[in-house]
Design a protein around this motif. Structure first.
Motif, short mmCIF file in Angstrom:
data_model
loop_
_atom_site.label_atom_id
_atom_site.label_comp_id
_atom_site.label_asym_id
_atom_site.label_seq_id
_atom_site.Cartn_x
_atom_site.Cartn_y
_atom_site.Cartn_z
N UNK A 385 -11.32 20.89 -13.34
CA UNK A 385 -11.04 20.03 -12.18
C UNK A 385 -11.05 18.58 -12.63
N UNK A 386 -10.31 17.76 -11.90
CA UNK A 386 -10.15 16.36 -12.26
C UNK A 386 -10.76 15.45 -11.19
N UNK A 387 -11.23 14.27 -11.58
CA UNK A 387 -11.63 13.29 -10.57
C UNK A 387 -10.42 12.93 -9.70
N UNK A 392 -11.27 7.84 -5.61
CA UNK A 392 -12.06 6.91 -6.40
C UNK A 392 -11.44 5.51 -6.45
N UNK A 393 -10.14 5.43 -6.31
CA UNK A 393 -9.49 4.15 -6.50
C UNK A 393 -9.23 3.35 -5.25
N UNK A 406 -14.88 -0.76 -12.63
CA UNK A 406 -14.68 0.53 -11.96
C UNK A 406 -13.36 1.16 -12.35
N UNK A 407 -12.36 0.35 -12.67
CA UNK A 407 -11.06 0.91 -13.06
C UNK A 407 -11.19 1.75 -14.33
N UNK A 408 -12.15 1.41 -15.18
CA UNK A 408 -12.33 2.17 -16.41
C UNK A 408 -13.40 3.24 -16.33
N UNK A 409 -13.99 3.40 -15.15
CA UNK A 409 -15.07 4.37 -15.00
C UNK A 409 -14.50 5.76 -14.73
N UNK A 410 -14.91 6.74 -15.52
CA UNK A 410 -14.45 8.12 -15.35
C UNK A 410 -15.67 9.01 -15.12
N UNK A 411 -15.82 9.59 -13.93
CA UNK A 411 -16.98 10.45 -13.67
C UNK A 411 -16.97 11.69 -14.56
N UNK A 412 -18.15 12.18 -14.86
CA UNK A 412 -18.29 13.43 -15.61
C UNK A 412 -17.91 14.60 -14.70
N UNK A 413 -17.09 15.51 -15.20
CA UNK A 413 -16.71 16.72 -14.46
C UNK A 413 -17.13 17.93 -15.29
N UNK A 414 -18.05 18.72 -14.77
CA UNK A 414 -18.50 19.92 -15.47
C UNK A 414 -17.52 21.07 -15.22
N UNK A 422 -15.02 27.68 -8.41
CA UNK A 422 -16.43 27.71 -8.81
C UNK A 422 -16.85 26.38 -9.44
N UNK A 423 -16.01 25.82 -10.26
CA UNK A 423 -16.36 24.54 -10.89
C UNK A 423 -16.45 23.41 -9.87
N UNK A 424 -15.55 23.43 -8.88
CA UNK A 424 -15.63 22.41 -7.84
C UNK A 424 -16.94 22.56 -7.05
N UNK A 425 -17.33 23.78 -6.77
CA UNK A 425 -18.59 24.04 -6.07
C UNK A 425 -19.78 23.58 -6.91
N UNK A 426 -19.76 23.92 -8.18
CA UNK A 426 -20.83 23.52 -9.10
C UNK A 426 -20.94 22.00 -9.15
#
Length: 580
Positions: A385-387, A392-393, A406-414, A422-426
């Motif tokens: 899954x992607x941010x 975010x923007x 903030x423009x360069x900030x990329x959240x961690x996605x597990x 399932x990954x979105x739920x996690x």
């Protein structure tokens, strides 16, 4: 309830620790509750944990517990302090280790207790401040080891710390992992779900004092309440936030639950609250700004429940995550269907999604489905899954890049699973929606002397639902399919079969017009606000004006209530740190 607060000091010859009580050769303290204590030998919880530690060691002792807890255990024989947080972080736990005084290590359930120690700075965490200022609340907890304060760390859910003289070691003692989906017939799965949810409610009821239930018009809180009535044989007291503005009011939807499940329904009516008074009170209780406006309603509900003598508040948090109840989960369900090559089902489900969930602002169509997949998932990598760039923007240009980029900030996605859903739920449980909500609920209940209970976060139920395929969660355009089947004969049919979802929200759009707008303009126009150097002040003023125009027009158009709530909370929190 007993909040944790302690300090360990290594003086060169031995270690001493405060804030925990002696149980045999070790010292233990717990904030929270263990629900399966009788199965493990009984006794009071610190003594039980001490006994399990002696037999199994700390990490294996944790794995035997079913509970909501933060635990501190000191073993003077090895001069080791152990700290741990429950599987989902229902109980928070913070720590401070100063580079200036490496022989001292402090821990507490809330940051405020640590900030009162000599030498602990209240300097804010700049990433947190920037995300709170110009991003979405889902980014606030993306780094679960951080706190809003630069010098205070947080133990993530399902983790433990081993603190020795020269080291601090983090251990993952529990995590969700990929398991094969269950293939039992639907009636078997529904029965298993019903039994687990009923038992999760029962074991929590057994430990509660003067329980009451938060009740919305949705399935989650209603299912918890209905299970409690069935398990206890008695109707229960219930509390609901109701609103003068009809946008998010669920009074009509709640009615179906009252006759069979509620002995005393208490409504907390909210009109246009005095934000200048209430928000500082909430910040003081939370030791930080509060993520969303919904929690103002919860704060007032807790205050009323405490006045009425309630001891434990039950709720349905976690139900949306486990049962694919949020509207955005459709995209990840669609991605799983596409990845599986099930085009026929994808077409049929998209058609039902359009039929049931079209919205004047958030339009549903086949093209919207395709755009959503392109924005939210990487179909070339299973489960990734992607941010969401749109989410975010939207307000990132309100934060000055010389404060934080903030423009360069990329959240961690597990992505521990091959399923997008399932990954979105996690992600929501451990890095996005759940952490800030669980924290606010814990702080509000604690502030008013209440315990809080969330049966959907029983680990047995969560582990089951991560083995349930998406086709058992979303079916023919309707979410929470398996829960609906599990609650057949338990919930009133009107509640069980309702498709429309109002969502637990608050009409903050009207709160930020009139006197609420004046409050914002005063804050934004102040010298302190300008000199912080966080916001582009002209851009913020334009958003305040645009929000007022949208609300006054009545057009079906997105307003800016979430951004304005965050701005108000952030500025008032920063002023509290300044002593203002």
């Amino acid at each position: 309830m007993s909040r944790l607060s302690g300090l360990i000091e290594f003086d060169g010859t031995k270690a001493t620790v405060s804030g925990v009580t002696t149980h045999g050769p070790v010292r233990v303290a717990i904030d929270g509750q263990v629900y399966n204590g009788a199965e493990l030998g009984g006794g009071d919880e610190p003594a039980l944990i001490a006994a399990l530690y002696e037999r199994h060691g700390f990490v294996e002792a944790l794995r035997k517990l079913n509970g909501d807890f933060a635990i501190a255990l000191f073993d003077p024989r090895t001069e080791t302090l152990w700290l741990a947080r429950d599987r989902f972080g229902l109980k928070p736990l913070y720590f401070h280790r100063s580079h200036r005084s490496p022989t001292r290590f402090a821990f507490a359930s809330q940051p405020g207790a640590l900030l009162r120690l000599p030498g602990v700075s209240a300097a804010p965490n700049r990433r947190f401040v920037a995300c709170f200022a110009g991003s979405h609340y889902r980014t606030f907890d993306n780094e679960p080891g951080e706190s809003p304060y630069a010098e205070i760390g947080q133990i993530p859910a399902g983790r433990a710390l081993e603190v020795r003289r020269a080291s601090v070691r983090e251990i993952t003692w529990w995590a969700l992992t990929e398991q094969p989906d269950l293939t039992d017939p639907e009636p078997v799965l529904a029965e298993r779900y019903r039994e687990l949810l009923a038992d999760a409610v029962k074991i929590r009821l057994r430990r509660s004092k003067k329980p009451a239930f938060t009740l919305s018009g949705g399935m989650d809180s209603s299912s918890v309440l209905a299970c409690a009535v069935r398990e206890s044989g008695n109707k229960q007291q219930a509390y609901s936030s109701v609103y003068q503005d009809p946008t998010y009011d669920e009074t009509a939807e709640i009615q179906a639950m009252l006759a069979d499940c509620v002995t005393d329904w208490r409504t907390v009516r909210i009109g246009n609250p005095d934000l200048s008074t209430l928000v500082p009170r909430m910040i003081a209780a939370n030791d930080e700004p509060v993520a969303t406006a919904t929690w103002l309603s919860h704060f007032l509900l807790c205050e009323q429940a405490a006045r009425d003598g309630v001891g434990t508040l039950f709720g349905g948090m976690g139900g949306d995550e486990l049962n694919a109840g949020e509207y955005e989960y459709f995209y990840f369900f669609f991605a799983d269907l596409k990845a599986a090559g099930d085009e026929a089902r994808l077409q049929a489900e998209t058609s039902k999604w359009i039929e049931y969930h079209d919205h004047p602002v958030f339009k549903k169509s086949f093209e919207a489905m395709r755009q959503g997949l392109g924005r939210l998932v990487d179909l070339s990598r299973p489960g990734v899954c992607l941010p969401d760039p749109a989410r975010l923007g939207r307000y990132q240009d309100t934060v000055r890049p010389d404060y934080f980029d903030l423009a360069g900030y990329v959240p961690v996605m597990d992505h521990p699973f091959r399923s997008y859903l399932k990954n979105r739920t996690h992600q929501d449980i451990f890095r996005e929606t759940a952490p800030c909500c669980l924290r606010a609920a814990d702080r509000h209940c604690t502030a008013f002397g209440l315990d809080v209970s969330w049966p959907f976060f029983d680990h047995r139920l969560v582990e089951l639902m991560f083995r349930i395929p998406g086709t058992q969660k979303i079916r023919a355009g309707v979410t929470k399919h398996l829960l609906r089947e599990a609650m057949r004969g338990v919930l009133p049919e009107e509640t069980r079969t309702r498709i429309k979802k109002t969502g637990w929200n608050a009409p903050a759009h009207v709160w930020f017009s009139g006197s609420g707008r004046d409050l914002l303009l005063d804050l934004v126009g102040s010298r302190a606000f300008r000199e912080r150097g966080i916001y582009d002040v002209a851009r913020v003023r334009a958003i305040i004006d645009q929000h007022q125009e949208v609300v006054a027009s009545g057009r079906p158009e997105e307003n800016h209530m979430m951004f304005l709530w965050q701005l108000l909370n952030l500025e008032l929190w920063l002023r509290s740190l300044d002593g203002g």
